[in-house]
Write a protein that holds these residues in place. Structure first.
Motif, short mmCIF file in Angstrom:
data_model
loop_
_atom_site.label_atom_id
_atom_site.label_comp_id
_atom_site.label_asym_id
_atom_site.label_seq_id
_atom_site.Cartn_x
_atom_site.Cartn_y
_atom_site.Cartn_z
N ALA D 39 38.92 41.38 50.30
CA ALA D 39 40.35 41.32 50.60
C ALA D 39 41.21 41.46 49.34
O ALA D 39 42.35 41.89 49.41
N HIS D 40 40.62 41.05 48.21
CA HIS D 40 41.39 41.12 46.97
C HIS D 40 40.98 42.29 46.08
O HIS D 40 41.43 42.40 44.94
N GLY D 41 40.14 43.16 46.62
CA GLY D 41 39.75 44.35 45.88
C GLY D 41 39.06 44.06 44.56
O GLY D 41 39.26 44.77 43.56
N LEU D 42 38.24 43.00 44.52
CA LEU D 42 37.56 42.67 43.26
C LEU D 42 36.44 43.66 43.00
O LEU D 42 35.90 44.28 43.92
N ALA D 43 36.08 43.79 41.73
CA ALA D 43 35.05 44.75 41.33
C ALA D 43 33.69 44.36 41.90
O ALA D 43 33.36 43.17 41.99
N LYS D 44 32.89 45.36 42.24
CA LYS D 44 31.53 45.15 42.75
C LYS D 44 30.54 45.64 41.72
O LYS D 44 30.77 46.71 41.15
N PRO D 45 29.45 44.96 41.50
CA PRO D 45 29.02 43.72 42.14
C PRO D 45 29.58 42.46 41.48
O PRO D 45 29.51 41.41 42.07
N SER D 46 30.14 42.57 40.28
CA SER D 46 30.65 41.38 39.59
C SER D 46 32.02 41.70 39.03
O SER D 46 32.24 42.80 38.52
N ASP D 47 32.92 40.75 39.12
CA ASP D 47 34.27 40.97 38.60
C ASP D 47 34.50 40.01 37.44
O ASP D 47 34.52 38.78 37.63
N GLU D 48 34.66 40.57 36.28
CA GLU D 48 34.77 39.75 35.08
C GLU D 48 35.93 38.74 35.19
O GLU D 48 35.79 37.58 34.79
N ARG D 49 37.06 39.20 35.73
CA ARG D 49 38.22 38.31 35.82
C ARG D 49 37.94 37.13 36.76
O ARG D 49 38.27 35.98 36.46
N ALA D 50 37.32 37.43 37.89
CA ALA D 50 37.03 36.36 38.86
C ALA D 50 36.03 35.37 38.29
O ALA D 50 36.14 34.15 38.52
N LEU D 51 35.05 35.88 37.53
CA LEU D 51 34.08 34.98 36.91
C LEU D 51 34.75 34.11 35.85
O LEU D 51 34.44 32.93 35.69
N SER D 52 35.69 34.70 35.11
CA SER D 52 36.43 33.93 34.11
C SER D 52 37.23 32.81 34.78
O SER D 52 37.35 31.71 34.23
#
Lengths: 251, 251, 251, 251
Positions: D39-52
């Motif tokens: 829904a938030h268009g995060l990067a696949k497979p890992s999103d650096e910003r979300a992990l931060s």
């Protein structure tokens, strides 16, 4: 169990499996044994025959449940230590404690006539039980030390108390007399007034009973008779010496 | 318990008090009773004397723990129902289940010679126990119905099984023969082949035993003897009739 | 979860499913909200905007977990009642309470700017949570009554306290003044000294907030919009009237 | 809490204190994060910003609860390890897990705009939580190893999966293609087909995040700033080296 439309009630049973890799202690305690003891005219403060019966029942339990590594008994209580890796009955607390207390009680009644042949059983004895987890050797050994320290404190107190009562004091007076006194005072009292050397009382009274499997010998480690031999001792288990002598218990 | 520096180990004991306002069922179950039964040459599929001994032990338990309102027994198991408002031992599950199983077992061994005078006890019997909560009358009654339905199913099956075995079939053949059969088939089998009318078997075998306190009478509700009288019946407790006749049990 | 040789550690997780057929209450409580409230300059003793935010977050929780039948909030706490037959997450207490408190907190932070547009969030708020079972309607209603009685007692006390403090007394003096006083005294105090008619305070302050689903109408019971409409009221839920008006809540 | 006649309902709260001297792990896990991520268009497979953002929230938790010695995060989950001697909130599981998950979630929402400034929060995120006990260092380290092994396995798989999908395969085809394949095969696939050297992916993706307090220095062990400094690393915590370098974590 047979199936029926009522079987859904089984879902109300809770899972009471205890944490893996912890020692499991099941401790039994006689219910109303002050009265029970008096009703059967047992010796005060300690009755050798009754204590032997406790030890006899404990051995019956250990022969049945081989994952019990050591047991400790005093007065009307007994503690059984299941090995931390036991998988018996999925480590369910209620299973373990109920089977131990049931078998112990059954043996207590069954072997009563062997240990107290001249005393008829007048009442139905019973014990409560609880299961407690100890996560490491240190806390397990402190648990056992706690019970053995209790044995000493109680036996010394009770020996004084009954000596005073037998010499004419009322129970209340004896209690009042002993209130707040220290170990040294009580030893002195026993010695001076009653010519009792506390340290010469039977070790069973002062140290309780420790029951464990005979260690395997280097000569014949697989000998069946050896493996199945239980030792009952009345030794100090607070200090390190006992555990250094029998490292197989906690291994 | 006496105090010492080891007393901190008591903190490892968990609180296992059960939810207030729920009925507490403690169910006992014989451990290894197939072997125990065989070792003592008890009658198959049901032994009247052994069942009487179970009932006798159950009464001992109920006389001791007055908050038990009703008990139900069949085969080598017994269920005891503590009133939902009981405050006994702070409703701690391990206390309740251990005391019940211990007293029951003690009575079982103590009264064995009374009920089976010609059979010497060869082994130490033991029972496991669990405590289960039921939050309302409906689920409690369904629990008891579950156990009584189980009694019927097991007794009918076992009666067929032993009739077949006694008539020359092997245990395996008998099992194979009965696999998946319905109630009507088994009744028919018993009647046709073995002249056994299932409904004429002793009610104790078909219905189990229900034990409860005699209801207070309007004439003399405070009569001590009445209040302390236990009734042992072998009646249907699945249908409403029983509960309508004895409303005091769940009140 | 991916498999590896370390997967055995999953066995250390305990089963915490709660008893079937009991209402499950999850109660949240703000951690350190006295300081949090002061840091944001919220109105004393009650802040309408902050209470609205609590209600907003509660609705977010109820929209997500449809098995919650009713919720009650006051001050910095909120209670959510899962239906007694819910099978959500196997009735595991930790799952239910963690998801409720997590979603509530997330919504609290997310909607803070909507409810308190002029106050910037300075600290990260957090709530603790617990799950409690109630086995019947009576005890569940008594639980909700307990919380609403608490609302009244606290609001009345705090209204007096802050009126006294705002009129020049120190916090300690105000406390001393109110110690041991009854409801009637405090109402009188508010009215005489401060011209505050307690009963005219906003119902939200005096009664808290009760959130529940709109009852189905006879006209169109399946209407989706109706079924999904939440009501937020500030009514008495101690007396029977509320429950007679909305029987669908506990049904 | 204010007193009233309804206060008896507090007795229905169960004690859930966990065993003393065990490490307490609280693990959080995002609810429905596959959808949330999409829904938030995060990067696949890992999103650096979300992990931060996850790491940021974890630090908020550790600053608040100082008895947490180490935390490990990957994807949408985070584990926090309370010291085995913590006495926080009487070691009550529900208190510990609810406060951790609540504060974590609050921080996640609060700091979302800092870590993902160009992406507006569209949904309210939430996490579940559980508390698990580990009785010794070995099982605790195996727990952490379990989670880090999981990180590697998932990241490798997901990297392959999304590379395949981005190159034109359907999700189902990609799944089918990877079914049952080993580590070596997947590394080879990434390298040959997609010119991706798995070992050159950011360490955060392959190893997750480990958060812990900076060790005290010999120069100035009492320095406040030092003691309060958190380190966030993406190192191997399965092998001994990490634990030998930072012995203060488990001490």
């Amino acid at each position: 169990m047979a199936n029926s439309k009522y079987g859904y009630v089984k879902r109300f049973e809770a899972d009471d499996a205890v944490l893996p890799e912890c020692w499991i202690v099941v401790r039994l305690d006689g219910k109303g044994f002050t009265k029970f003891t008096a009703a059967h005219g047992l010796a005060k403060p300690s009755d050798e025959r009754a204590l032997s019966l406790m030890d006899r029942a404990a051995q019956e339990v250990m022969h049945e449940f081989r994952d019990i590594r050591i047991a400790f008994g005093e007065s009307d209580e007994y503690s059984f230590v299941f090995h931390k890796h036991t998988a018996l009955y999925g480590r369910r607390a209620s299973k373990l404690l109920s089977l131990v207390v049931s078998l112990f009680t059954a043996a207590y009644v069954r072997f009563w006539p062997h240990c107290l042949p001249d005393t008829e059983l007048q009442q139905t004895p019973c014990f409560d039980a609880r299961a407690v987890c100890y996560p490491n050797n240190k806390t397990l050994r402190d648990y056992l030390a706690w019970r053995q320290a209790d044995t000493h404190i109680n036996t010394q107190y009770n020996t004084c108390y009954w000596a005073l009562v037998n010499s004419g004091k009322s129970g209340k007076e004896a209690q009042e007399y002993l209130k707040g006194t220290q170990t040294a005072f009580k030893n002195e009292l026993l010695y001076r007034e009653f010519k009792i050397n506390y340290n010469e009382l039977p070790a069973r009274f002062r140290k309780g009973s420790v029951v464990f499997w005979k260690p395997p010998t280097s000569l014949d480690p697989s000998s069946r008779s050896q493996k199945h031999a239980l030792m009952v001792q009345h030794e100090d288990i607070i200090k390190d010496a006992f555990w250094e002598q029998y490292p197989h218990i906690l291994s």
